[in-house]
Motif scaffolding. Structure first.
Motif, PDB file in Angstrom:
ATOM      1  N   TYR A   1       0.832  -1.212   0.000  1.00  0.00           N
ATOM      2  CA  TYR A   1       0.000   0.000   0.000  1.00  0.00           C
ATOM      3  C   TYR A   1       0.861   1.255   0.000  1.00  0.00           C
ATOM      4  N   GLU A   2       0.468   2.210  -0.802  1.00  0.00           N
ATOM      5  CA  GLU A   2       1.203   3.460  -0.935  1.00  0.00           C
ATOM      6  C   GLU A   2       1.025   4.329   0.314  1.00  0.00           C
ATOM      7  N   ASN A   3       2.095   5.018   0.695  1.00  0.00           N
ATOM      8  CA  ASN A   3       2.110   5.951   1.832  1.00  0.00           C
ATOM      9  C   ASN A   3       1.907   5.258   3.183  1.00  0.00           C
ATOM     10  N   VAL A   4       2.181   3.983   3.226  1.00  0.00           N
ATOM     11  CA  VAL A   4       2.061   3.253   4.495  1.00  0.00           C
ATOM     12  C   VAL A   4       3.398   2.593   4.808  1.00  0.00           C
ATOM     13  N   GLN A   5       3.970   2.965   5.927  1.00  0.00           N
ATOM     14  CA  GLN A   5       5.206   2.366   6.402  1.00  0.00           C
ATOM     15  C   GLN A   5       5.093   2.192   7.917  1.00  0.00           C
TER      16      GLN A   5
ATOM     17  N   ASN B   1       6.337   1.130  11.351  1.00  0.00           N
ATOM     18  CA  ASN B   1       7.541   0.823  12.124  1.00  0.00           C
ATOM     19  C   ASN B   1       7.281   0.778  13.629  1.00  0.00           C
ATOM     20  N   ASN B   2       6.101   1.256  14.028  1.00  0.00           N
ATOM     21  CA  ASN B   2       5.759   1.281  15.447  1.00  0.00           C
ATOM     22  C   ASN B   2       4.242   1.318  15.585  1.00  0.00           C
ATOM     23  N   PHE B   3       3.762   1.435  16.810  1.00  0.00           N
ATOM     24  CA  PHE B   3       2.316   1.506  17.053  1.00  0.00           C
ATOM     25  C   PHE B   3       1.889   2.908  17.473  1.00  0.00           C
ATOM     26  N   SER B   4       2.670   3.909  17.077  1.00  0.00           N
ATOM     27  CA  SER B   4       2.323   5.289  17.418  1.00  0.00           C
ATOM     28  C   SER B   4       2.286   6.173  16.170  1.00  0.00           C
ATOM     29  N   SER B   5       3.422   6.771  15.828  1.00  0.00           N
ATOM     30  CA  SER B   5       3.449   7.724  14.716  1.00  0.00           C
ATOM     31  C   SER B   5       3.118   7.089  13.369  1.00  0.00           C
ATOM     32  N   SER B   6       3.379   5.809  13.209  1.00  0.00           N
ATOM     33  CA  SER B   6       3.091   5.135  11.936  1.00  0.00           C
ATOM     34  C   SER B   6       1.598   5.076  11.635  1.00  0.00           C
ATOM     35  N   TRP B   7       0.773   5.321  12.645  1.00  0.00           N
ATOM     36  CA  TRP B   7      -0.681   5.240  12.481  1.00  0.00           C
ATOM     37  C   TRP B   7      -1.342   6.602  12.612  1.00  0.00           C
ATOM     38  N   SER B   8      -0.564   7.668  12.677  1.00  0.00           N
ATOM     39  CA  SER B   8      -1.095   8.990  13.012  1.00  0.00           C
ATOM     40  C   SER B   8      -1.942   9.630  11.918  1.00  0.00           C
ATOM     41  N   ASP B   9      -1.769   9.225  10.660  1.00  0.00           N
ATOM     42  CA  ASP B   9      -2.572   9.835   9.589  1.00  0.00           C
ATOM     43  C   ASP B   9      -3.761   8.962   9.181  1.00  0.00           C
ATOM     44  N   GLY B  10      -3.900   7.788   9.797  1.00  0.00           N
ATOM     45  CA  GLY B  10      -5.061   6.934   9.518  1.00  0.00           C
ATOM     46  C   GLY B  10      -4.902   6.002   8.339  1.00  0.00           C
TER      47      GLY B  10
ATOM     48  N   ALA C   1     -14.867  -2.637   0.261  1.00  0.00           N
ATOM     49  CA  ALA C   1     -15.557  -1.705   1.154  1.00  0.00           C
ATOM     50  C   ALA C   1     -15.330  -0.243   0.752  1.00  0.00           C
ATOM     51  N   PHE C   2     -14.151   0.077   0.199  1.00  0.00           N
ATOM     52  CA  PHE C   2     -13.853   1.450  -0.219  1.00  0.00           C
ATOM     53  C   PHE C   2     -12.657   1.421  -1.159  1.00  0.00           C
ATOM     54  N   ASP C   3     -12.424   2.561  -1.808  1.00  0.00           N
ATOM     55  CA  ASP C   3     -11.312   2.695  -2.750  1.00  0.00           C
ATOM     56  C   ASP C   3     -10.132   3.341  -2.032  1.00  0.00           C
ATOM     57  N   TYR C   4      -9.116   2.560  -1.779  1.00  0.00           N
ATOM     58  CA  TYR C   4      -7.980   3.083  -1.017  1.00  0.00           C
ATOM     59  C   TYR C   4      -7.211   4.144  -1.804  1.00  0.00           C
ATOM     60  N   THR C   5      -7.169   4.051  -3.095  1.00  0.00           N
ATOM     61  CA  THR C   5      -6.354   4.962  -3.913  1.00  0.00           C
ATOM     62  C   THR C   5      -6.817   6.412  -3.824  1.00  0.00           C
ATOM     63  N   THR C   6      -8.008   6.642  -3.333  1.00  0.00           N
ATOM     64  CA  THR C   6      -8.526   8.017  -3.236  1.00  0.00           C
ATOM     65  C   THR C   6      -8.117   8.692  -1.921  1.00  0.00           C
ATOM     66  N   LEU C   7      -7.479   7.968  -1.025  1.00  0.00           N
ATOM     67  CA  LEU C   7      -7.145   8.502   0.290  1.00  0.00           C
ATOM     68  C   LEU C   7      -5.790   9.206   0.277  1.00  0.00           C
ATOM     69  N   THR C   8      -5.648  10.238   1.098  1.00  0.00           N
ATOM     70  CA  THR C   8      -4.398  10.977   1.202  1.00  0.00           C
ATOM     71  C   THR C   8      -4.043  11.194   2.680  1.00  0.00           C
ATOM     72  N   LYS C   9      -2.794  11.573   2.930  1.00  0.00           N
ATOM     73  CA  LYS C   9      -2.355  11.833   4.298  1.00  0.00           C
ATOM     74  C   LYS C   9      -3.015  13.068   4.901  1.00  0.00           C
TER      75      LYS C   9
ATOM     76  N   ARG D   1      -6.834  13.279   7.379  1.00  0.00           N
ATOM     77  CA  ARG D   1      -6.664  12.399   8.529  1.00  0.00           C
ATOM     78  C   ARG D   1      -8.000  12.016   9.166  1.00  0.00           C
ATOM     79  N   ARG D   2      -8.851  13.009   9.428  1.00  0.00           N
ATOM     80  CA  ARG D   2     -10.128  12.711  10.073  1.00  0.00           C
ATOM     81  C   ARG D   2     -10.949  11.740   9.241  1.00  0.00           C
ATOM     82  N   HIS D   3     -10.997  11.971   7.951  1.00  0.00           N
ATOM     83  CA  HIS D   3     -11.751  11.082   7.066  1.00  0.00           C
ATOM     84  C   HIS D   3     -11.167   9.676   7.089  1.00  0.00           C
ATOM     85  N   ASN D   4      -9.858   9.583   7.134  1.00  0.00           N
ATOM     86  CA  ASN D   4      -9.214   8.258   7.150  1.00  0.00           C
ATOM     87  C   ASN D   4      -9.592   7.476   8.407  1.00  0.00           C
TER      88      ASN D   4
END
Length: 211
Positions: A119-123, A125-134, A148-156, A159-162
């Motif tokens: 998945y693009e824009n997903v890395q 490495n931990n259970f904190s900052s790596s999940w901060s943008d959703g 369920a949804f189109d992942y390619t339409t999501l951006t960093k 955040r709230r929408h994610n």
């Protein structure tokens, strides 16, 4: 003192039976009196006041708890090893994943990486900052529920929408309770790793038998 104890354990009762016999010749009447003495022994437990069912249940429950405490020594739970169990919580079919995961926390992290590696824009490495943008949540849920949804339409930036998307789809489509609050996640740039860890565990338990 001994007499008092004996009185608590034994009780006796007596009865009389009279028999009159008259001679045929009009002689004197002979009366025979027979006395019966019955001794009954009562044990101390029976003589004591009866215990109510609730009190008896509490007594048995305390005894069972004491026996269980003697059999098993207490274990200390830590975020790294939930439940304090020495047995691994996660088991992977890929030996490479097991080799890289020394603890339960590491094993779950490796599982998340494995499921979201394409998945693009997903890395992760931990259970904190790596999940901060959703996006990590969305990618993990999308891996198991691709329709369920189109992942390619999501951006960093969204955040709230994610967060709303990931949590609502997980709840409605997979029955995963939304343990994290969207407002809290939006306000924090570094979410509490223990909260994220617990929620990701619930995702794992739901999809652990899925590819």
């Amino acid at each position: 003192m001994a007499e008092r104890e004996a009185a608590q354990h034994k009780s006796s009762s007596s009865s009389e039976q009279r028999t009159e016999t008259k001679s045929k010749d009009g002689g004197a009447t002979v009366t025979t009196t027979t006395t019966k003495v019955t001794t009954r022994t009562v044990s101390g437990s029976a003589a004591a006041k009866n215990i109510s069912p609730l009190a008896k249940f509490k007594q048995l429950d305390k005894q069972a708890a004491a026996q269980q405490a003697q059999k098993s020594s207490p274990t200390t739970s830590t975020p790294t090893t939930p439940g304090g169990s020495a047995q691994p919580l996660f088991k992977f079919t890929d030996p490479a994943l097991n080799a890289r995961a020394a603890t339960v926390k590491d094993q779950l992290l490796q599982w998340c990486k494995h499921k979201t590696q394409e998945y693009e824009n997903v890395q992760i490495n931990n259970f904190s900052s790596s999940w901060s943008d959703g996006l990590a949540f969305c990618a993990l849920i999308h891996h198991f529920l691709p329709d369920a949804f189109d992942y390619t339409t999501l951006t960093k930036q969204t955040r709230r929408h994610n967060f709303e998307l990931a949590f609502s789809v997980a709840d409605e489509k997979a029955g995963i309770a939304p343990l994290l609050d969207v407002e809290d996640m939006v306000e924090m740039s570094r979410p509490d790793w223990k909260c994220v860890f617990v929620y990701v565990q619930s995702i794992y338990r739901r999809f652990r038998n899925c590819q």
